[in-house]
Scaffold this motif. Structure first.
Motif, PDB file in Angstrom:
ATOM      1  N   LEU A  42       0.823  -1.203   0.000  1.00 43.37           N
ATOM      2  CA  LEU A  42       0.000   0.000   0.000  1.00 43.37           C
ATOM      3  C   LEU A  42       0.860   1.257   0.000  1.00 43.37           C
ATOM      4  CD1 LEU A  42      -2.746   1.397   0.228  1.00 43.37           C
ATOM      5  CD2 LEU A  42      -2.592   1.128   2.716  1.00 43.37           C
ATOM      6  N   ILE A  43       1.868   1.290   0.868  1.00 38.91           N
ATOM      7  CA  ILE A  43       2.758   2.452   0.950  1.00 38.91           C
ATOM      8  C   ILE A  43       3.511   2.636  -0.362  1.00 38.91           C
ATOM      9  CG2 ILE A  43       4.822   3.371   2.088  1.00 38.91           C
ATOM     10  CD1 ILE A  43       3.836   2.005   4.667  1.00 38.91           C
ATOM     11  N   PHE A  44       3.990   1.527  -0.917  1.00 42.55           N
ATOM     12  CA  PHE A  44       4.742   1.581  -2.171  1.00 42.55           C
ATOM     13  C   PHE A  44       3.883   2.136  -3.294  1.00 42.55           C
ATOM     14  CE2 PHE A  44       6.370  -0.303  -6.113  1.00 42.55           C
ATOM     15  CZ  PHE A  44       7.729   0.000  -6.012  1.00 42.55           C
ATOM     16  N   ALA A  45       2.653   1.618  -3.414  1.00 37.52           N
ATOM     17  CA  ALA A  45       1.764   2.043  -4.494  1.00 37.52           C
ATOM     18  C   ALA A  45       1.347   3.497  -4.332  1.00 37.52           C
ATOM     19  CB  ALA A  45       0.531   1.139  -4.543  1.00 37.52           C
ATOM     20  N   GLU A  46       0.999   3.893  -3.102  1.00 38.03           N
ATOM     21  CA  GLU A  46       0.515   5.252  -2.856  1.00 38.03           C
ATOM     22  C   GLU A  46       1.641   6.284  -2.948  1.00 38.03           C
ATOM     23  OE1 GLU A  46      -2.978   6.326  -1.866  1.00 38.03           O
ATOM     24  OE2 GLU A  46      -3.039   4.563  -3.146  1.00 38.03           O
ATOM     25  N   LEU A  47       2.800   5.935  -2.407  1.00 35.47           N
ATOM     26  CA  LEU A  47       3.903   6.899  -2.376  1.00 35.47           C
ATOM     27  C   LEU A  47       4.548   7.061  -3.747  1.00 35.47           C
ATOM     28  CD1 LEU A  47       5.662   8.750  -0.589  1.00 35.47           C
ATOM     29  CD2 LEU A  47       7.170   6.786  -0.189  1.00 35.47           C
ATOM     30  N   LEU A  48       5.001   5.945  -4.328  1.00 36.46           N
ATOM     31  CA  LEU A  48       5.709   6.020  -5.610  1.00 36.46           C
ATOM     32  C   LEU A  48       4.767   6.150  -6.799  1.00 36.46           C
ATOM     33  CD1 LEU A  48       8.528   3.360  -5.073  1.00 36.46           C
ATOM     34  CD2 LEU A  48       8.579   5.813  -4.631  1.00 36.46           C
ATOM     35  N   PHE A 102      -8.314   4.270  -2.873  1.00 41.86           N
ATOM     36  CA  PHE A 102      -7.669   2.975  -2.695  1.00 41.86           C
ATOM     37  C   PHE A 102      -7.187   2.764  -1.261  1.00 41.86           C
ATOM     38  CE2 PHE A 102      -3.796   0.236  -3.083  1.00 41.86           C
ATOM     39  CZ  PHE A 102      -4.453  -0.935  -3.433  1.00 41.86           C
ATOM     40  N   PHE A 103      -6.671   3.823  -0.647  1.00 45.35           N
ATOM     41  CA  PHE A 103      -6.189   3.731   0.738  1.00 45.35           C
ATOM     42  C   PHE A 103      -7.328   3.293   1.655  1.00 45.35           C
ATOM     43  CE2 PHE A 103      -5.782   5.710   4.923  1.00 45.35           C
ATOM     44  CZ  PHE A 103      -4.565   5.204   5.334  1.00 45.35           C
ATOM     45  N   PHE A 104      -8.487   3.926   1.511  1.00 52.67           N
ATOM     46  CA  PHE A 104      -9.629   3.591   2.356  1.00 52.67           C
ATOM     47  C   PHE A 104     -10.217   2.233   1.981  1.00 52.67           C
ATOM     48  CE2 PHE A 104      -9.400   8.255   2.236  1.00 52.67           C
ATOM     49  CZ  PHE A 104      -9.291   8.518   3.595  1.00 52.67           C
ATOM     50  N   TYR A 105     -10.112   1.880   0.685  1.00 53.97           N
ATOM     51  CA  TYR A 105     -10.590   0.583   0.233  1.00 53.97           C
ATOM     52  C   TYR A 105      -9.821  -0.553   0.916  1.00 53.97           C
ATOM     53  CZ  TYR A 105     -11.761  -3.213  -3.019  1.00 53.97           C
ATOM     54  OH  TYR A 105     -12.176  -4.407  -3.577  1.00 53.97           O
ATOM     55  N   VAL A 106      -8.513  -0.387   1.062  1.00 53.74           N
ATOM     56  CA  VAL A 106      -7.704  -1.386   1.754  1.00 53.74           C
ATOM     57  C   VAL A 106      -8.099  -1.448   3.226  1.00 53.74           C
ATOM     58  CG1 VAL A 106      -5.368  -2.008   2.464  1.00 53.74           C
ATOM     59  CG2 VAL A 106      -5.778  -1.187   0.149  1.00 53.74           C
ATOM     60  N   MET A 107      -8.392  -0.280   3.812  1.00 51.61           N
ATOM     61  CA  MET A 107      -8.811  -0.255   5.214  1.00 51.61           C
ATOM     62  C   MET A 107     -10.125  -1.018   5.409  1.00 51.61           C
ATOM     63  SD  MET A 107      -6.426   1.393   6.810  1.00 51.61           S
ATOM     64  CE  MET A 107      -5.344   0.548   5.643  1.00 51.61           C
ATOM     65  N   VAL A 108     -11.029  -0.881   4.448  1.00 53.25           N
ATOM     66  CA  VAL A 108     -12.294  -1.611   4.523  1.00 53.25           C
ATOM     67  C   VAL A 108     -12.069  -3.111   4.338  1.00 53.25           C
ATOM     68  CG1 VAL A 108     -14.527  -1.982   3.394  1.00 53.25           C
ATOM     69  CG2 VAL A 108     -13.696   0.336   3.764  1.00 53.25           C
ATOM     70  N   SER A 109     -11.207  -3.471   3.382  1.00 54.30           N
ATOM     71  CA  SER A 109     -10.972  -4.890   3.082  1.00 54.30           C
ATOM     72  C   SER A 109     -10.303  -5.628   4.228  1.00 54.30           C
ATOM     73  CB  SER A 109     -10.117  -5.030   1.814  1.00 54.30           C
ATOM     74  OG  SER A 109      -8.789  -4.603   2.061  1.00 54.30           O
ATOM     75  N   THR A 110      -9.585  -4.892   5.077  1.00 53.90           N
ATOM     76  CA  THR A 110      -8.939  -5.497   6.244  1.00 53.90           C
ATOM     77  C   THR A 110      -9.750  -5.255   7.517  1.00 53.90           C
ATOM     78  OG1 THR A 110      -7.590  -3.484   6.517  1.00 53.90           O
ATOM     79  CG2 THR A 110      -6.630  -5.301   5.253  1.00 53.90           C
ATOM     80  N   ASN A 111     -10.963  -4.711   7.338  1.00 50.46           N
ATOM     81  CA  ASN A 111     -11.864  -4.423   8.458  1.00 50.46           C
ATOM     82  C   ASN A 111     -11.310  -3.405   9.444  1.00 50.46           C
ATOM     83  OD1 ASN A 111     -14.064  -6.119   7.713  1.00 50.46           O
ATOM     84  ND2 ASN A 111     -12.914  -7.907   8.427  1.00 50.46           N
ATOM     85  N   ALA A 112     -10.369  -2.582   8.972  1.00 49.49           N
ATOM     86  CA  ALA A 112      -9.880  -1.487   9.811  1.00 49.49           C
ATOM     87  C   ALA A 112     -10.943  -0.400   9.934  1.00 49.49           C
ATOM     88  CB  ALA A 112      -8.592  -0.899   9.226  1.00 49.49           C
ATOM     89  N   ILE A 113     -11.768  -0.266   8.890  1.00 51.60           N
ATOM     90  CA  ILE A 113     -12.927   0.630   8.926  1.00 51.60           C
ATOM     91  C   ILE A 113     -14.170  -0.243   9.035  1.00 51.60           C
ATOM     92  CG2 ILE A 113     -14.284   2.327   7.638  1.00 51.60           C
ATOM     93  CD1 ILE A 113     -11.740   3.289   6.340  1.00 51.60           C
ATOM     94  N   GLN A 114     -14.909  -0.117  10.119  1.00 51.81           N
ATOM     95  CA  GLN A 114     -16.038  -1.008  10.367  1.00 51.81           C
ATOM     96  C   GLN A 114     -17.390  -0.305  10.305  1.00 51.81           C
ATOM     97  OE1 GLN A 114     -15.273  -3.089  14.050  1.00 51.81           O
ATOM     98  NE2 GLN A 114     -13.488  -4.160  13.236  1.00 51.81           N
ATOM     99  N   ASN A 115     -17.379   1.020  10.178  1.00 54.07           N
ATOM    100  CA  ASN A 115     -18.640   1.745  10.070  1.00 54.07           C
ATOM    101  C   ASN A 115     -19.320   1.410   8.749  1.00 54.07           C
ATOM    102  OD1 ASN A 115     -20.067   4.413   8.947  1.00 54.07           O
ATOM    103  ND2 ASN A 115     -20.247   4.374  11.185  1.00 54.07           N
TER     104      ASN A 115
END
Length: 321
Positions: A183-189, A247-260
């Motif tokens: 995620l960091i690699f894709a978002e940063l670079l 995409f950043f938030f999408y990954v958070m949802v896919s890992t259940n980091a965002i549960q709302n």
């Protein structure tokens, strides 16, 4: 990229097949024609002293590769079935991301090169065409390698049918450390650094234009450079910024980091929209060639005139027989 284990409240994907089918159908013909014509015309500039032509040719090549894979995508999203080999599915999946990040890199390179040559004309005179070729090869190697995880982590196992593809594919299990690094690699670079560079190049070129506004001969060249860089920035922010922000938030949802549930539905609903916007670059990139380079328009007009003249001569010859 990740499918993840979404909760029941966050699976509003009923519309995505229709959206993708409409988007890719609308993009295919314009993208195929515009990029084919662009490559046909741009290749005549390789031997001439035109800056950024090599990068533009590579940009058009990246777009054309993705466009040629669209018929298979259209077939899948209309028929909801993938009768082709799984490798073909992963290849089309790979070409999508290869096109996205190759386009981002070449848009960035075009912006940087045009800004540097505008600010330092003497560097433009000393710059060799082979440097652009070498840089382009490096971009393809780096981006091609960096995009491999996207298809490699996809699978047809688990609960995924063998007739499924693209957005319906399952995802191999990835630990949080690996996911975070990707995620960091894709978002940063792939987003933050190119966005910063393109924005800086646009602002600095505009400043240079104002500083040299009294020099009419310089102004014409700087106006063209500014149009080119602004077009690069517009394509970047229209096509790629929405995807990478979501995409950043999408990954958070896919890992259940965002549960709302409300947040999950908004993020997952916007995800296919952002992917569709990213594909629009295949139609928007040719604007760089058609509307920022007078030489391109002149060459296209000359070739069109030659083709029409040739057809008229052929008809006259046939009628005289």
């Amino acid at each position: 990229m990740p499918s993840g284990n979404f909760s029941n409240c966050s699976r509003p994907f009923d519309f995505q097949h229709t959206l993708y089918a409409i988007t890719y159908t609308a993009i295919f013909i314009p993208g195929l024609l515009s990029n084919s014509v662009a490559l046909w015309v741009l290749r005549s500039f390789i031997t001439k002293n035109n800056k950024a032509i090599i990068f533009m040719i590579n940009l058009a090549t990246a777009d054309l590769a993705h466009v040629l894979s669209l018929p298979l995508r259209i077939y899948y999203y209309i028929n909801h079935s993938w009768p082709f080999k799984h490798f073909a599915c992963l290849l089309c999946f790979y070409l999508k991301y290869l096109n996205m990040y190759a386009s981002i890199m070449f848009l960035t390179l075009i912006s940087v090169q045009r800004y540097i040559f505008t600010a330092n004309p003497f560097k433009a005179k000393d710059w060799k065409r082979r440097y652009d070729v070498g840089i382009s090869i490096c971009v393809w190697v780096v981006v091609g390698t960096a995009c491999l995880p996207f298809p490699l982590y996809r699978s047809s196992g688990g609960n995924t049918s063998t007739t499924s593809c693209f957005a319906d594919l399952g995802n191999n299990q990835i630990n949080m450390v690996t996911m975070s690094v990707m995620l960091i690699f894709a978002e940063l670079l792939g987003f933050i650094i190119p966005m910063t560079v393109i924005t800086y190049s646009s602002l600095r070129t505009r400043t240079q234009l104002k500083l040299n506004s009294m020099q009419s001969m310089n102004r014409k060249g700087k106006d063209k450079a500014l149009r080119l860089i602004i077009t690069c920035a517009c394509v970047f922010f229209i096509c790629f910024a929405p995807y990478h922000i979501n995409f950043f938030f999408y990954v958070m949802v896919s890992t259940n980091a965002i549960q709302n549930c409300t947040a999950q539905k908004i993020i997952l609903t916007f995800h296919p929209i952002s992917i569709s916007l990213a594909s629009l670059n295949c139609c928007l990139d040719p604007i760089l060639y058609f509307f920022t380079a007078s030489e391109f328009k002149s060459e296209m007009a000359r070739r069109s005139s030659s083709m029409i003249h040739g057809r008229l001569m052929s008809r006259e010859s046939a009628s005289s027989i």
